[in-house]
Design a protein around this motif. Structure first.
Motif, short mmCIF file in Angstrom:
data_model
loop_
_atom_site.label_atom_id
_atom_site.label_comp_id
_atom_site.label_asym_id
_atom_site.label_seq_id
_atom_site.Cartn_x
_atom_site.Cartn_y
_atom_site.Cartn_z
N TYR A 392 0.82 -0.98 -0.04
CA TYR A 392 0.03 -0.64 0.04
C TYR A 392 1.15 1.31 -0.14
O TYR A 392 2.06 0.85 0.60
CB TYR A 392 -0.80 0.21 1.13
CG TYR A 392 0.23 -0.07 2.52
CD1 TYR A 392 -0.22 1.61 3.11
CD2 TYR A 392 0.73 -0.95 3.10
CE1 TYR A 392 0.64 1.44 4.21
CE2 TYR A 392 1.07 -0.95 4.12
CZ TYR A 392 1.06 0.25 4.74
OH TYR A 392 1.52 0.90 6.07
N LEU A 394 0.03 5.33 1.28
CA LEU A 394 -0.88 6.36 1.82
C LEU A 394 0.00 7.47 2.29
O LEU A 394 0.67 7.84 2.79
CB LEU A 394 -0.64 5.53 3.60
CG LEU A 394 -1.78 6.33 4.85
CD1 LEU A 394 -3.33 5.71 3.68
CD2 LEU A 394 -1.79 5.69 5.47
N PHE A 399 -5.01 6.54 1.57
CA PHE A 399 -4.83 5.25 0.00
C PHE A 399 -4.91 5.68 -1.04
O PHE A 399 -5.78 5.63 -1.76
CB PHE A 399 -5.60 3.78 0.27
CG PHE A 399 -5.09 3.07 2.01
CD1 PHE A 399 -4.06 2.67 1.75
CD2 PHE A 399 -6.28 3.41 2.75
CE1 PHE A 399 -4.11 1.51 3.55
CE2 PHE A 399 -5.75 2.94 4.10
CZ PHE A 399 -5.29 2.18 4.59
N LYS A 427 -9.88 6.76 2.80
CA LYS A 427 -8.84 7.34 3.74
C LYS A 427 -9.30 6.06 5.27
O LYS A 427 -9.77 5.17 5.01
CB LYS A 427 -9.88 8.54 4.70
CG LYS A 427 -9.90 9.73 4.22
CD LYS A 427 -10.44 10.58 5.20
CE LYS A 427 -10.52 12.47 5.17
NZ LYS A 427 -11.03 12.97 5.60
N LEU A 428 -7.83 6.27 5.65
CA LEU A 428 -7.81 5.45 7.16
C LEU A 428 -8.21 5.61 7.50
O LEU A 428 -8.43 6.60 8.92
CB LEU A 428 -6.13 5.22 7.45
CG LEU A 428 -5.73 4.83 8.35
CD1 LEU A 428 -5.68 3.00 7.87
CD2 LEU A 428 -4.69 4.88 8.87
N CYS A 469 -5.93 -2.86 9.34
CA CYS A 469 -5.87 -1.47 9.47
C CYS A 469 -5.51 -1.05 10.71
O CYS A 469 -5.26 0.26 10.63
CB CYS A 469 -8.02 -1.59 9.34
SG CYS A 469 -8.50 0.03 10.04
N VAL A 472 -1.47 -0.28 10.71
CA VAL A 472 -1.41 1.06 10.18
C VAL A 472 -2.00 2.38 10.78
O VAL A 472 -1.41 2.99 10.81
CB VAL A 472 -2.20 1.12 8.74
CG1 VAL A 472 -1.54 2.55 7.89
CG2 VAL A 472 -1.76 -0.01 7.75
N ILE A 473 -2.75 2.01 11.93
CA ILE A 473 -3.21 3.30 12.30
C ILE A 473 -2.25 3.59 13.29
O ILE A 473 -1.74 4.60 13.64
CB ILE A 473 -4.78 2.97 12.85
CG1 ILE A 473 -6.42 3.21 12.00
CG2 ILE A 473 -5.17 4.12 14.22
CD1 ILE A 473 -7.43 2.75 12.74
N SER A 476 0.47 4.75 11.70
CA SER A 476 0.30 6.31 11.58
C SER A 476 0.56 7.35 12.15
O SER A 476 0.36 8.90 11.90
CB SER A 476 -0.65 6.59 10.70
OG SER A 476 -0.90 5.35 9.41
N ALA A 483 -9.17 7.41 14.22
CA ALA A 483 -9.41 6.37 12.68
C ALA A 483 -11.30 6.27 12.06
O ALA A 483 -11.01 5.92 11.49
CB ALA A 483 -8.34 5.50 12.98
#
Length: 485
Positions: A392, A394, A399, A427-428, A469, A472-473, A476, A483
């Motif tokens: 991915y 971001l 994404f 969006k994430l 998910c 990655v949250i 990030s 989120a």
């Protein structure tokens, strides 16, 4: 053209013709040479009782000594190698420091697994001395991943590994006359090998050009590490009669790391690929770390895993989302195709013509981030129930690109394009991934088998999407309340 292979065993020269070249290494050692320290239990490369050490001539010198499973390897694969068994570890009348440590800590119980364990730790001590690194408990356990102790006496074994006196370790290149071996092997490196008996024949060409000129492609079974084929032969599921092996093609072992791509040769071992991927594909390198035992990774190849095309092949999900390319050649034409085009959709259906072989895999460096997942009953050395790879990009929480490959949920490792398109541009946030995870449920149709039911595999795939998910949250720097907005 030679009609025999040349191998040194514990420093002693041996030439093998069709009488014994097709024996498994373990059978030859035990029943022909009387070196019964090497044990055979599973005949599948799982338990490690058969572990021995080999060093292969690399065109200039003898290469690094590493462990392999002798029960699923064949003698013809050891041309221009030095093979060391547990009997060959001692130096004159002095035991190897690993053997001394095992005695001191009472590391042997029934003793059946002990020779393989000692060989694995001897490889560890050799690597530690060459790399000038220390040994800790974690390192010992990593090297012993492929060795099972049936008496479960692991505590004294691990202590013996940690307390091995590295100062007393003699490097194998100093213990044995590697210079003389290299000189003799060098004189043979431009020669093909063709060995036969009444029922079997194997060709070991010295170059790709020689292989193409032989006309063998499409007529003989092509082998690389033979870690899968060795099991099938041992279990009576396959009778290899007409074989061509890439083992003596030195260029096939190359791994080329350029600024824009990683080029992996057909005989590059999974161990070498794991090391080569540490810088640019760390997630994949870490997954290879638990992919299999050191013994399997030292023989198995990435190209072999790809062409085997198992729907639960652990390396294929990463290759599918990385944008890898497959290089195919028949001696007249070379084709470079995307890995998505290489898989035709059915079980083990590949765009691979009978007279072609895969010579390389090219993995581009496209600045993707990766998340790789494998769910299996055991962490190490086990077949996946479900495997997943996600690549991915971001940008500011959105994404801009997303690719997903899933194994264990269909006849082939699958790219789920509908899921990819649903995520790109979003969006994430957890709500999006909950919706997409439900979408995934309807896109896959896994079978039920001993590793899990269809519903179980669907649930795993669903939950891995949600896990991605959440990870990655965290990566990030967001919190979960942000989120959820």
């Amino acid at each position: 053209m030679r009609n025999s292979i040349l191998v040194y065993i514990n420093g002693v020269r041996h030439e093998l013709d069709g009488t014994h070249a097709f024996d498994t290494v373990a059978s030859y050692l035990r029943y022909v040479k009387g070196l019964t320290g090497t044990k055979v239990v599973c005949s599948e490369g799982d338990c490690g009782a058969c572990t021995v050490l080999i060093s292969r001539f690399d065109g200039k010198k003898m290469g690094q000594t590493h462990s392999i499973n002798s029960c699923i390897s064949f003698m013809y694969l050891l041309d221009r190698c030095h093979l060391i068994t547990v009997e060959g570890l001692k130096k004159l009348d002095h035991l190897h420091p690993v053997q001394d440590a095992m005695m001191k800590h009472h590391g042997a119980q029934c003793g059946y697994c002990t020779p393989g364990i000692i060989c694995s730790m001897a490889a560890m001590s050799e690597d530690a001395v060459n790399g000038k690194i220390s040994i800790d408990e974690k390192k010992v356990k990593n090297y012993l991943t492929g060795n099972l102790c049936r008496c479960t006496g692991y505590e004294p074994i691990v202590k013996a590994g940690v307390e091995t006196d590295l100062g007393q370790v003699t490097k194998f290149k100093d213990q044995y006359d590697y210079a003389s071996m290299s000189n003799e092997f060098s004189s043979l490196q431009d020669q093909d090998v063709l060995i036969s008996n009444k029922t079997k024949e194997v060709l070991l060409p010295h170059s790709y050009d020689s292989l193409y000129a032989s006309g063998s492609l499409g007529k003989k079974k092509l082998t690389s590490g033979a870690t899968d084929l060795g099991v099938l032969v041992n279990k009576g599921k396959l009778d290899l009669q007409h074989i061509v092996s890439l083992n003596n093609i030195l260029e096939s072992y190359k791994v080329e790391d350029t600024e824009s791509e990683l080029v992996i040769g057909a005989k590059a071992s999974l161990t070498d690929v794991e090391k080569a991927c540490e810088k640019d594909f760390l997630e994949f390198s870490q997954k290879l770390h638990v992919f299999a035992s050191p013994q399997i990774k030292n023989k198995g190849t990435l190209v072999g895993n790809l062409v085997n095309a198992s729907p639960i092949g652990d390396t294929i999900p990463f290759l599918r989302v990385s944008g890898a390319k497959v290089v195919l050649n028949n001696g007249k034409d070379e084709r470079v195709i995307s890995i998505d085009d290489f898989f035709l959709g059915g079980y083990k259906e590949l765009d691979l013509k009978p007279d072609e072989l895969v010579t390389k895999i090219i993995v581009p460096k496209n600045n993707y981030k990766f998340k790789l997942y494998k769910v299996s009953i055991r962490k190490d050395l086990d077949i996946s129930s479900v495997s997943m790879a996600i690549a991915y990009k971001l940008d500011s929480g959105v994404f801009t690109d997303f690719k997903i490959g899933i194994g264990g949920v269909g006849p082939v490792v699958m790219r789920i394009k509908s899921v990819e398109q649903a995520i790109i541009g979003t969006k994430l946030d957890q709500a999006t991934f909950k919706k997409v995870a439900k979408m995934l449920d309807s896109e896959i149709k896994p079978l039920s088998d001993v590793r899990g039911t269809s519903d179980y595999r669907k649930l795993l795939a669903h939950n891995l999407m949600l896990k991605f998910c959440d990870e990655v949250i965290v990566d990030s720097g967001m919190n979960f309340s942000e989120a959820a907005l």
